[in-house]
Write a protein that holds these residues in place. Structure first.
Motif, PDB file in Angstrom:
ATOM      1  N   SER A   7       0.831  -1.199   0.000  1.00  0.00           N
ATOM      2  CA  SER A   7       0.000   0.000   0.000  1.00  0.00           C
ATOM      3  C   SER A   7       0.860   1.241   0.000  1.00  0.00           C
ATOM      4  CB  SER A   7      -0.897   0.003   1.238  1.00  0.00           C
ATOM      5  OG  SER A   7      -0.118   0.224   2.397  1.00  0.00           O
ATOM      6  N   PHE A   8       0.234   2.361  -0.330  1.00  0.00           N
ATOM      7  CA  PHE A   8       0.915   3.650  -0.311  1.00  0.00           C
ATOM      8  C   PHE A   8       1.320   4.027   1.107  1.00  0.00           C
ATOM      9  CE2 PHE A   8       0.732   8.267   0.183  1.00  0.00           C
ATOM     10  CZ  PHE A   8       1.632   8.677  -0.790  1.00  0.00           C
ATOM     11  N   TRP A   9       0.507   3.623   2.107  1.00  0.00           N
ATOM     12  CA  TRP A   9       0.721   4.046   3.491  1.00  0.00           C
ATOM     13  C   TRP A   9       1.598   3.091   4.287  1.00  0.00           C
ATOM     14  CZ3 TRP A   9      -0.766   8.847   3.734  1.00  0.00           C
ATOM     15  CH2 TRP A   9      -1.829   9.275   2.938  1.00  0.00           C
ATOM     16  N   GLY A  10       1.980   1.975   3.709  1.00  0.00           N
ATOM     17  CA  GLY A  10       2.842   1.042   4.410  1.00  0.00           C
ATOM     18  C   GLY A  10       2.056   0.077   5.281  1.00  0.00           C
ATOM     19  N   PRO A  11       2.735  -0.667   6.145  1.00  0.00           N
ATOM     20  CA  PRO A  11       2.072  -1.665   6.996  1.00  0.00           C
ATOM     21  C   PRO A  11       1.052  -1.021   7.927  1.00  0.00           C
ATOM     22  CG  PRO A  11       4.458  -1.953   7.016  1.00  0.00           C
ATOM     23  CD  PRO A  11       4.198  -0.646   6.342  1.00  0.00           C
ATOM     24  N   VAL A  12       0.031  -1.783   8.262  1.00  0.00           N
ATOM     25  CA  VAL A  12      -0.999  -1.319   9.196  1.00  0.00           C
ATOM     26  C   VAL A  12      -0.403  -1.204  10.594  1.00  0.00           C
ATOM     27  CG1 VAL A  12      -3.179  -1.938  10.318  1.00  0.00           C
ATOM     28  CG2 VAL A  12      -2.891  -2.291   7.863  1.00  0.00           C
ATOM     29  N   THR A  81      -5.950   5.156   5.888  1.00  0.00           N
ATOM     30  CA  THR A  81      -4.532   4.836   6.103  1.00  0.00           C
ATOM     31  C   THR A  81      -4.287   3.664   7.037  1.00  0.00           C
ATOM     32  OG1 THR A  81      -4.349   6.355   7.997  1.00  0.00           O
ATOM     33  CG2 THR A  81      -4.000   7.282   5.790  1.00  0.00           C
ATOM     34  N   LEU A  82      -5.189   3.470   8.018  1.00  0.00           N
ATOM     35  CA  LEU A  82      -5.018   2.451   9.061  1.00  0.00           C
ATOM     36  C   LEU A  82      -3.676   2.615   9.785  1.00  0.00           C
ATOM     37  CD1 LEU A  82      -6.531  -0.806   7.500  1.00  0.00           C
ATOM     38  CD2 LEU A  82      -7.576   0.772   9.146  1.00  0.00           C
ATOM     39  N   GLN A  83      -3.314   3.877  10.028  1.00  0.00           N
ATOM     40  CA  GLN A  83      -2.112   4.199  10.781  1.00  0.00           C
ATOM     41  C   GLN A  83      -2.489   4.628  12.192  1.00  0.00           C
ATOM     42  OE1 GLN A  83       1.179   3.851   9.270  1.00  0.00           O
ATOM     43  NE2 GLN A  83      -0.281   2.710   8.012  1.00  0.00           N
ATOM     44  N   ARG A  84      -1.609   4.325  13.143  1.00  0.00           N
ATOM     45  CA  ARG A  84      -1.917   4.619  14.544  1.00  0.00           C
ATOM     46  C   ARG A  84      -2.133   6.111  14.774  1.00  0.00           C
ATOM     47  NH1 ARG A  84       1.848   5.394  19.574  1.00  0.00           N
ATOM     48  NH2 ARG A  84       0.286   5.443  21.224  1.00  0.00           N
ATOM     49  N   VAL A  85      -1.293   6.952  14.146  1.00  0.00           N
ATOM     50  CA  VAL A  85      -1.425   8.385  14.362  1.00  0.00           C
ATOM     51  C   VAL A  85      -2.777   8.887  13.857  1.00  0.00           C
ATOM     52  CG1 VAL A  85      -0.317   8.998  12.153  1.00  0.00           C
ATOM     53  CG2 VAL A  85      -0.303  10.624  14.057  1.00  0.00           C
ATOM     54  N   GLN A  86      -3.284   8.307  12.768  1.00  0.00           N
ATOM     55  CA  GLN A  86      -4.596   8.694  12.261  1.00  0.00           C
ATOM     56  C   GLN A  86      -5.720   8.084  13.091  1.00  0.00           C
ATOM     57  OE1 GLN A  86      -4.730  11.028  10.324  1.00  0.00           O
ATOM     58  NE2 GLN A  86      -2.698  11.063   9.397  1.00  0.00           N
ATOM     59  N   GLN A  87      -5.440   6.972  13.748  1.00  0.00           N
ATOM     60  CA  GLN A  87      -6.427   6.401  14.662  1.00  0.00           C
ATOM     61  C   GLN A  87      -6.725   7.393  15.783  1.00  0.00           C
ATOM     62  OE1 GLN A  87      -5.343   2.570  16.207  1.00  0.00           O
ATOM     63  NE2 GLN A  87      -7.120   2.410  17.547  1.00  0.00           N
ATOM     64  N   GLN A  88      -5.692   8.094  16.249  1.00  0.00           N
ATOM     65  CA  GLN A  88      -5.894   9.113  17.273  1.00  0.00           C
ATOM     66  C   GLN A  88      -6.749  10.264  16.753  1.00  0.00           C
ATOM     67  OE1 GLN A  88      -1.347   8.668  18.551  1.00  0.00           O
ATOM     68  NE2 GLN A  88      -2.386  10.265  19.703  1.00  0.00           N
ATOM     69  N   SER A  89      -6.621  10.579  15.454  1.00  0.00           N
ATOM     70  CA  SER A  89      -7.420  11.656  14.876  1.00  0.00           C
ATOM     71  C   SER A  89      -8.878  11.260  14.743  1.00  0.00           C
ATOM     72  CB  SER A  89      -6.863  12.061  13.506  1.00  0.00           C
ATOM     73  OG  SER A  89      -7.099  11.063  12.527  1.00  0.00           O
ATOM     74  N   ASP A  90      -9.160   9.995  14.927  1.00  0.00           N
ATOM     75  CA  ASP A  90     -10.538   9.508  14.943  1.00  0.00           C
ATOM     76  C   ASP A  90     -11.052   9.392  16.379  1.00  0.00           C
ATOM     77  OD1 ASP A  90     -12.980   8.298  14.354  1.00  0.00           O
ATOM     78  OD2 ASP A  90     -12.114   6.300  14.199  1.00  0.00           O
TER      79      ASP A  90
END
Length: 255
Positions: A7-12, A81-90
């Motif tokens: 993926s463009f965003w890398g590993p989950v 993205t399924l990235q941890r930093v974006q999880q916080q933005s949710d």
């Protein structure tokens, strides 16, 4: 649900995933349906914001609608993205939003005006800082449910003290969308293995987003009606194009 596609965003790196095949439609969007299902939530919050500004409701309601928009946009970034930093933005805006609801629900009867917003602001800021350091799993969900439960008694009080049939219908729609959306969320979480074998995924989490967008809109509209009653602004529920309810008020000239 990760199938190992690059993926463009890398590993989950997020601590939670939904029952949707990752990067099935685009290398830039991890969970396509869970991402785009937030668009109606943004639009509903924008409609509510425009109505609050146009009729000069108190700023608390403008902030509430903006918080709904921020939450939906944060959710879009997370599911894309399924990235941890974006999880916080949710997740962090979810908590902030509930603190806003608590303020709107309880502040009319709070005798010490500065204490409640100060406490809620410090609580929200503290949670954001802690959440940036600690990965919450089930603890976040328990915490969020507790905040929701703290709002229910006050919502029920407003409901039983409201005589307007149309306003009561808003409260009923709020409960109905919460119940249906909750079932969609649970089915996506509990029956993912079975759902994954079906020819078509019903996308329960995406439906959860849609119903919760409606849920927030109905809740906000009901609370705007109740607050307008408290301020004696002669509120009434009208419908845009005969479908979408909103509150119309008539302020005294002195206001």
């Amino acid at each position: 649900m990760d199938d190992g596609i690059s993926s463009f965003w890398g590993p989950v790196t997020s601590t939670t995933e939904c029952c949707e095949k990752n990067y099935a439609h685009s290398s830039y969007i991890a969970e396509f349906f869970n991402t785009i299902s937030n668009i109606p939530c943004v639009l509903l919050a924008l409609i509510g914001l425009i109505n609050a500004l146009r009729q000069r409701f108190e700023k608390r309601f403008s902030v509430l609608h903006i918080s709904n928009m921020i939450l939906a946009i944060g959710s879009m970034f997370f599911h894309a993205t399924l990235q941890r930093v974006q999880q916080q933005s949710d997740e962090t805006p979810m908590v902030w939003e509930m603190l806003l609801y608590m303020y709107i629900l309880y502040s009319p009867d709070w005798h010490y005006r500065s204490t409640m917003p100060t406490f809620l602001f410090l609580y929200g800021a503290g949670f954001a800082i802690v959440h940036s350091v600690i990965r919450f799993g089930i603890g976040f969900k328990v915490h969020y449910v507790i905040l929701c439960l703290l709002c229910i008694p006050r919502m029920y009080k407003y409901y039983i003290h409201t005589q307007d049939v149309s306003a009561k219908r808003l409260a009923k729609l709020y409960v109905a969308t919460l119940f249906i959306g909750g079932l969609c969320w649970l089915s996506d979480r509990l029956f993912c293995e079975k759902i994954s074998s079906w020819p078509i995924n019903p996308q329960g989490h995406a439906w959860w987003h849609l119903f919760m967008g409606l849920n927030s809109y109905f809740a906000n509209t009901f609370l705007m009606f109740c607050r307008a009653q408290q301020r004696q602004w002669a509120p009434k529920v009208v419908y845009f194009m005969g479908i979408l309810p909103y509150v119309k008020i008539e302020k005294p000239k002195a206001q």
